[in-house]
Write a protein that holds these residues in place. Structure first.
Motif, PDB file in Angstrom:
ATOM      1  N   VAL A 465       0.864  -1.198   0.000  1.00  0.00           N
ATOM      2  CA  VAL A 465       0.000   0.000   0.000  1.00  0.00           C
ATOM      3  C   VAL A 465       0.895   1.240   0.000  1.00  0.00           C
ATOM      4  O   VAL A 465       1.073   1.889   1.027  1.00  0.00           O
ATOM      5  CB  VAL A 465      -0.967   0.000   1.202  1.00  0.00           C
ATOM      6  CG1 VAL A 465      -2.103  -0.964   0.979  1.00  0.00           C
ATOM      7  CG2 VAL A 465      -0.247  -0.380   2.507  1.00  0.00           C
ATOM      8  N   PRO A 466       1.478   1.585  -1.141  1.00  0.00           N
ATOM      9  CA  PRO A 466       2.449   2.684  -1.203  1.00  0.00           C
ATOM     10  C   PRO A 466       1.911   3.989  -0.629  1.00  0.00           C
ATOM     11  O   PRO A 466       0.767   4.372  -0.880  1.00  0.00           O
ATOM     12  CB  PRO A 466       2.722   2.814  -2.714  1.00  0.00           C
ATOM     13  CG  PRO A 466       2.378   1.486  -3.277  1.00  0.00           C
ATOM     14  CD  PRO A 466       1.243   0.971  -2.449  1.00  0.00           C
ATOM     15  N   GLY A 467       2.749   4.657   0.164  1.00  0.00           N
ATOM     16  CA  GLY A 467       2.397   5.958   0.699  1.00  0.00           C
ATOM     17  C   GLY A 467       1.509   5.932   1.925  1.00  0.00           C
ATOM     18  O   GLY A 467       1.134   6.983   2.443  1.00  0.00           O
ATOM     19  N   THR A 468       1.146   4.726   2.400  1.00  0.00           N
ATOM     20  CA  THR A 468       0.277   4.622   3.578  1.00  0.00           C
ATOM     21  C   THR A 468       0.865   3.608   4.548  1.00  0.00           C
ATOM     22  O   THR A 468       0.421   2.461   4.595  1.00  0.00           O
ATOM     23  CB  THR A 468      -1.149   4.215   3.190  1.00  0.00           C
ATOM     24  OG1 THR A 468      -1.067   3.067   2.321  1.00  0.00           O
ATOM     25  CG2 THR A 468      -1.878   5.320   2.479  1.00  0.00           C
ATOM     26  N   PRO A 469       1.889   3.994   5.308  1.00  0.00           N
ATOM     27  CA  PRO A 469       2.509   3.056   6.247  1.00  0.00           C
ATOM     28  C   PRO A 469       1.528   2.612   7.323  1.00  0.00           C
ATOM     29  O   PRO A 469       0.612   3.355   7.697  1.00  0.00           O
ATOM     30  CB  PRO A 469       3.663   3.861   6.844  1.00  0.00           C
ATOM     31  CG  PRO A 469       3.268   5.293   6.653  1.00  0.00           C
ATOM     32  CD  PRO A 469       2.493   5.337   5.375  1.00  0.00           C
ATOM     33  N   VAL A 470       1.727   1.398   7.808  1.00  0.00           N
ATOM     34  CA  VAL A 470       0.850   0.818   8.821  1.00  0.00           C
ATOM     35  C   VAL A 470       1.656   0.580  10.092  1.00  0.00           C
ATOM     36  O   VAL A 470       2.783   0.082  10.040  1.00  0.00           O
ATOM     37  CB  VAL A 470       0.242  -0.509   8.331  1.00  0.00           C
ATOM     38  CG1 VAL A 470      -0.594  -1.159   9.431  1.00  0.00           C
ATOM     39  CG2 VAL A 470      -0.594  -0.268   7.085  1.00  0.00           C
ATOM     40  N   GLY A 471       1.088   0.968  11.219  1.00  0.00           N
ATOM     41  CA  GLY A 471       1.705   0.707  12.511  1.00  0.00           C
ATOM     42  C   GLY A 471       0.695   0.093  13.457  1.00  0.00           C
ATOM     43  O   GLY A 471      -0.436  -0.223  13.072  1.00  0.00           O
TER      44      GLY A 471
END
Length: 510
Positions: A465-471
């Protein structure tokens, strides 16, 4: 609108897309969607709307349009329609920069179309769009095979225009320039010559006008691209073909780069370099390396061998970069497969459908409550953690809910990998997961929390999901029978702790 009228309108819309009359096609599709539709017609209309948006280059509208189409297709469960939508999902993912999702969609699309038993013209178009998706991604052999399958189905069901509708010289064109980018200019020339010979035959048989506009543009580009390699075609006018390529974004890219090729072939290298300085084209039109390769040929024409060498090396580097990404994706895919196999082994004792989350394969909320109830009765104690994903809303907004599902599946695998033997992981709902750590101290819980946060952060979210990092943010609560009457109470305490952890810390006064 009667069923026959809707079917006729949708057939007209597909033909308008074929002829690159995209504005009129969108008007027809929207008119169909505004009325009552049979389920199959609704899927077809949403599919055509998505195709139109892709051709218009409306990147911001693609995720929502894809979600709507897939949601309708799941209700109908027609493998041909689902396969075509997955082919389009691959193109959408590639446009968003996610090779991971692109490859997944290609596999789903191929399997769905391969499962079709009663073929029709819609099936042929599904294979056609899968071939295009393969081609844009660089799987040229798969693209040629899928287009041949499209042609076979079209002939089988009696489509009178099969030989022109499914000619698709743009697939061979992309293969040719890809060979040139990677150093095989002789192979490139052979394929370009074959396209040009096909052009000559169709001119002779008066079939050229019946080709798709973008197909005519591809043939025109083949003519001028041969000229950049020193092969001049006499008696063939490329520019009228490029001008008739239509108004899609890819047609515009062919004209932009075609003008550069023409300048190189006509020994105007300075003009070619100047045009390249302002050229803006989509990477999947002819590959991200094409601009670099044309720059190298222009510098070569100007006898600037140093710049030509550097530009050519850039072309090669860009051309092989996707191969490197595919190798990384293969390694990540194997790792994900191992995670999944391990998860299956650990939860096979509660594989019953009523106790398992169908998306992630993890225990669901019901099974979590049973597990905690048994823990209470045994007099045990544990620590319960609520894991809430950070950035997940942006994933669904930017990339669509299909991408969100893939993120949830990957997080489930990560959690399963990090947990110790005897720990329990469940999906509570939405983007919330719950972990139960038996006989665990507060210090051990903090260490598990650190591992989970680090493992989620270390995943290659950019490829998915480029440009939307997940934490992930985690809140913990003690879990003992005398303190909590149910898992809901423990969850509420851990949830409050998670929300406190998410809350921004107040800034100290200066």
């Amino acid at each position: 609108m009667a069923v026959a009228d809707r079917t006729s309108e949708l057939a007209r819309a597909r033909r308008l897309i074929f002829e690159d009359q995209l504005g009129e096609a969108m008007t027809v599709v929207d008119r169909v969607l505004a009325g009552d539709q049979a389920p199959h017609d609704r899927v077809e209309a949403l599919t055509l709307r998505l195709i139109t948006l892709i051709n218009l280059g409306k990147a911001g509208d693609l995720a929502a349009a894809l979600d709507a189409g897939l949601a309708a297709a799941r209700q109908v469960q027609d493998p041909a329609q689902y396969g075509e939508l997955q082919a389009l999902a691959a193109i959408v993912a590639l446009r968003a920069g996610s090779l991971d999702r692109c490859v997944r969609a290609l596999v789903h699309g191929s399997r769905a179309l391969g499962a079709v038993e009663l073929t029709d013209e819609g099936t042929a178009w599904g294979w056609h769009n899968l071939a295009m998706a393969y081609s844009y991604t660089g799987f040229h052999g798969h693209a040629l095979a899928a287009m041949e399958k499209a042609r076979e189905v079209a002939v089988e069901v009696g489509v009178p225009t099969a030989n022109t509708d499914f000619a698709a010289p743009q697939i061979r064109l992309r293969l040719a320039v890809d060979l040139d980018h990677r150093g095989d200019s002789e192979g490139c020339q052979r394929i370009l010559r074959d396209i040009v010979h096909d052009l000559e035959r169709k001119q002779k048989d008066d079939e050229l006008s019946r080709l798709r506009p973008i197909a005519r543009g591809a043939m025109g580009y083949a003519v001028v691209r041969l000229g950049t390699l020193g092969v001049v075609q006499t008696g063939l006018e490329a520019w009228p073909l490029l001008e008739s390529a239509g108004m899609s974004t890819r047609a515009g890219d062919l004209r932009t780069l075609g003008a550069v090729c023409q300048a190189i072939a006509e020994r105007r290298p300075i003009e070619a370099v100047a045009r390249l300085e302002t050229a803006t084209v989509a990477e999947d039109s002819l590959g991200g390396a094409e601009i670099h390769r044309l720059r190298a040929l222009a510098h070569l024409g100007a006898a600037d061998y140093r710049l030509a060498y550097h530009a050519d090396r850039s072309a090669f580097r860009v051309a092989v970069a996707q191969l490197d990404r595919l190798r990384d994706l293969f390694v990540e895919g194997v790792a994900a497969l191992l995670d999944h196999e391990d998860m299956v082994r650990r939860i096979d004792f509660h594989r019953g459908e009523a106790l398992t989350d169908p998306l992630t394969g993890l225990p669901n909320r019901r099974y979590l409550e049973e597990h905690v109830s048994k823990l209470f009765k045994a007099g045990g104690h544990a620590v319960l953690g609520v894991c809430d994903l950070d950035g997940f809303k942006d994933v669904n907004t930017v990339h669509g809910h299909l991408s969100g599902d893939l993120v949830l599946q990957r997080v489930a695998g990560v959690l399963n990998r990090v947990m110790r033997k005897g720990d329990f992981v469940a999906r509570y709902g939405g983007d919330e997961f719950v972990v139960v750590l038996p006989t665990t101290s507060a210090g051990e819980a903090r260490e598990i929390s650190r591992r989970i946060v680090a493992a989620v952060a270390a995943e290659d979210w950019h490829s998915l999901v480029p440009g939307t990092p997940v934490g992930v943010t985690i809140g913990w609560a003690g879990l003992q029978g005398e303190d909590f009457g149910s898992v809901a109470a423990a969850f509420e305490a851990a949830d409050h702790a998670m929300l406190r952890a998410k809350a921004p810390r107040p800034r100290a006064a200066s």
